[in-house]
Motif scaffolding. Sequence first.
Motif, short mmCIF file in Angstrom:
data_model
loop_
_atom_site.label_atom_id
_atom_site.label_comp_id
_atom_site.label_asym_id
_atom_site.label_seq_id
_atom_site.Cartn_x
_atom_site.Cartn_y
_atom_site.Cartn_z
N ASP A 26 34.25 -37.30 -28.04
CA ASP A 26 33.72 -36.41 -27.00
C ASP A 26 34.86 -35.66 -26.28
O ASP A 26 34.66 -34.57 -25.78
CB ASP A 26 32.96 -37.21 -25.94
CG ASP A 26 31.52 -37.52 -26.34
OD1 ASP A 26 31.01 -36.88 -27.29
OD2 ASP A 26 30.92 -38.40 -25.71
N ASN A 27 36.01 -36.30 -26.19
CA ASN A 27 37.09 -35.76 -25.39
C ASN A 27 38.28 -35.24 -26.21
O ASN A 27 39.35 -35.05 -25.68
CB ASN A 27 37.59 -36.84 -24.41
CG ASN A 27 36.50 -37.15 -23.41
OD1 ASN A 27 36.11 -36.31 -22.64
ND2 ASN A 27 35.99 -38.38 -23.47
N SER A 28 38.04 -35.02 -27.50
CA SER A 28 39.11 -34.50 -28.34
C SER A 28 39.32 -33.02 -28.02
O SER A 28 38.43 -32.34 -27.50
CB SER A 28 38.80 -34.70 -29.82
OG SER A 28 37.63 -33.99 -30.16
N TRP A 29 40.46 -32.49 -28.33
CA TRP A 29 40.81 -31.11 -27.96
C TRP A 29 39.95 -30.08 -28.65
O TRP A 29 39.79 -28.98 -28.18
CB TRP A 29 42.29 -30.86 -28.20
CG TRP A 29 42.68 -30.96 -29.65
CD1 TRP A 29 43.09 -32.07 -30.30
CD2 TRP A 29 42.67 -29.92 -30.63
NE1 TRP A 29 43.33 -31.80 -31.62
CE2 TRP A 29 43.10 -30.47 -31.85
CE3 TRP A 29 42.33 -28.56 -30.60
CZ2 TRP A 29 43.20 -29.74 -33.01
CZ3 TRP A 29 42.45 -27.83 -31.77
CH2 TRP A 29 42.87 -28.41 -32.95
N ASN A 77 36.69 -30.24 -29.13
CA ASN A 77 35.32 -30.21 -28.60
C ASN A 77 35.22 -29.36 -27.36
O ASN A 77 35.98 -29.23 -26.54
CB ASN A 77 34.82 -31.62 -28.28
CG ASN A 77 34.40 -32.35 -29.54
OD1 ASN A 77 34.11 -31.72 -30.55
ND2 ASN A 77 34.36 -33.66 -29.46
N LYS A 119 26.98 -35.68 -23.52
CA LYS A 119 28.00 -35.97 -24.53
C LYS A 119 27.45 -37.02 -25.49
O LYS A 119 26.43 -37.65 -25.22
CB LYS A 119 29.28 -36.51 -23.87
CG LYS A 119 29.91 -35.57 -22.87
CD LYS A 119 30.81 -34.62 -23.56
CE LYS A 119 31.68 -33.87 -22.59
NZ LYS A 119 32.76 -33.21 -23.24
N TYR A 148 33.68 -42.03 -27.35
CA TYR A 148 34.28 -41.42 -26.17
C TYR A 148 35.46 -40.53 -26.56
O TYR A 148 35.59 -39.40 -26.06
CB TYR A 148 34.72 -42.50 -25.19
CG TYR A 148 35.40 -41.96 -23.95
CD1 TYR A 148 34.67 -41.28 -22.98
CD2 TYR A 148 36.76 -42.13 -23.75
CE1 TYR A 148 35.28 -40.78 -21.84
CE2 TYR A 148 37.37 -41.64 -22.61
CZ TYR A 148 36.62 -40.97 -21.66
OH TYR A 148 37.24 -40.47 -20.54
N ASP A 149 36.30 -41.02 -27.47
CA ASP A 149 37.46 -40.22 -27.93
C ASP A 149 37.01 -38.93 -28.62
O ASP A 149 37.59 -37.87 -28.41
CB ASP A 149 38.34 -41.03 -28.88
CG ASP A 149 39.08 -42.15 -28.15
OD1 ASP A 149 39.15 -42.12 -26.91
OD2 ASP A 149 39.56 -43.07 -28.85
N GLU A 198 30.29 -43.34 -16.53
CA GLU A 198 31.68 -42.94 -16.34
C GLU A 198 32.55 -43.99 -17.00
O GLU A 198 32.32 -45.20 -16.85
CB GLU A 198 32.02 -42.83 -14.85
CG GLU A 198 33.42 -42.36 -14.56
CD GLU A 198 33.69 -40.92 -14.97
OE1 GLU A 198 34.87 -40.59 -15.16
OE2 GLU A 198 32.75 -40.12 -15.12
N ASN A 222 27.43 -37.62 -18.27
CA ASN A 222 28.59 -38.13 -17.54
C ASN A 222 28.43 -37.69 -16.08
O ASN A 222 27.45 -37.02 -15.73
CB ASN A 222 29.90 -37.66 -18.18
CG ASN A 222 30.05 -36.15 -18.20
OD1 ASN A 222 29.41 -35.42 -17.44
ND2 ASN A 222 30.91 -35.67 -19.07
N GLU A 233 27.32 -33.46 -17.88
CA GLU A 233 27.42 -33.00 -19.27
C GLU A 233 26.79 -34.02 -20.22
O GLU A 233 26.99 -35.21 -20.07
CB GLU A 233 28.89 -32.81 -19.67
CG GLU A 233 29.63 -31.83 -18.79
CD GLU A 233 31.13 -31.90 -19.02
OE1 GLU A 233 31.74 -30.82 -19.02
OE2 GLU A 233 31.68 -33.00 -19.19
#
Length: 192
Positions: A187-190, A192, A79, A184-185, A146, A73, A77
């Motif tokens: 990768d960005n979950s709380w 992780n 991901k 994507y979700d 992005e 990204n 990072e």
Amino acid sequence: MARLTTFSKLLIIVTVIAVGVSFIRFLFSDSKEVSDYKNTYEYTNVIHDIGLNVSEKISSAGVESVLIADMTNLEGEKKNLGRYLTEEISAEIIDVRKGISLLDRSQLNKLIKEQELNAAGLLDQETIAGLGEIIGTEVIITGKYEVIGDKVKLWLRAIDVEKGKAFFIEDFMMLLNEDLQSIYDSDNSWWN
């Protein structure tokens, strides 16, 4: 002599206009195989276009061996979304251009880990070129992505290992489909 009805005349006019528009589009369209992703941004079209564009530029440069590094990204990072896009693009390049030798990026990742270059922020074009020489590739393709709303923006850079310089930089935009959104979700979950 048979007389045409108003409806028949209208039907003939519409048909002639439709054929004319199709012909004009044909005349002014690019004759390449590249789909019109700029208007649709459909994931499969864009991935196919990336494969075509990258393999065409690599082949025209006489390159035979390529390594595609894991995409990161914008923060640098690694991901799951970047790894997924890397795999998809790698497969498409191989599918489009059978003569290109795609080297295993696990070799590059192993060298990066050993040297701890990624963590130190020292992974620049010259360092990548040096690693490419060790691995035995002519070109290393790096990429960043992005997520912007419902789209994913990709930037790809091909680095000539011998010269240590980028010989092409491309950017692409695609829709964030359900599969990409799910990755994507995650990768960005709380957790992780």
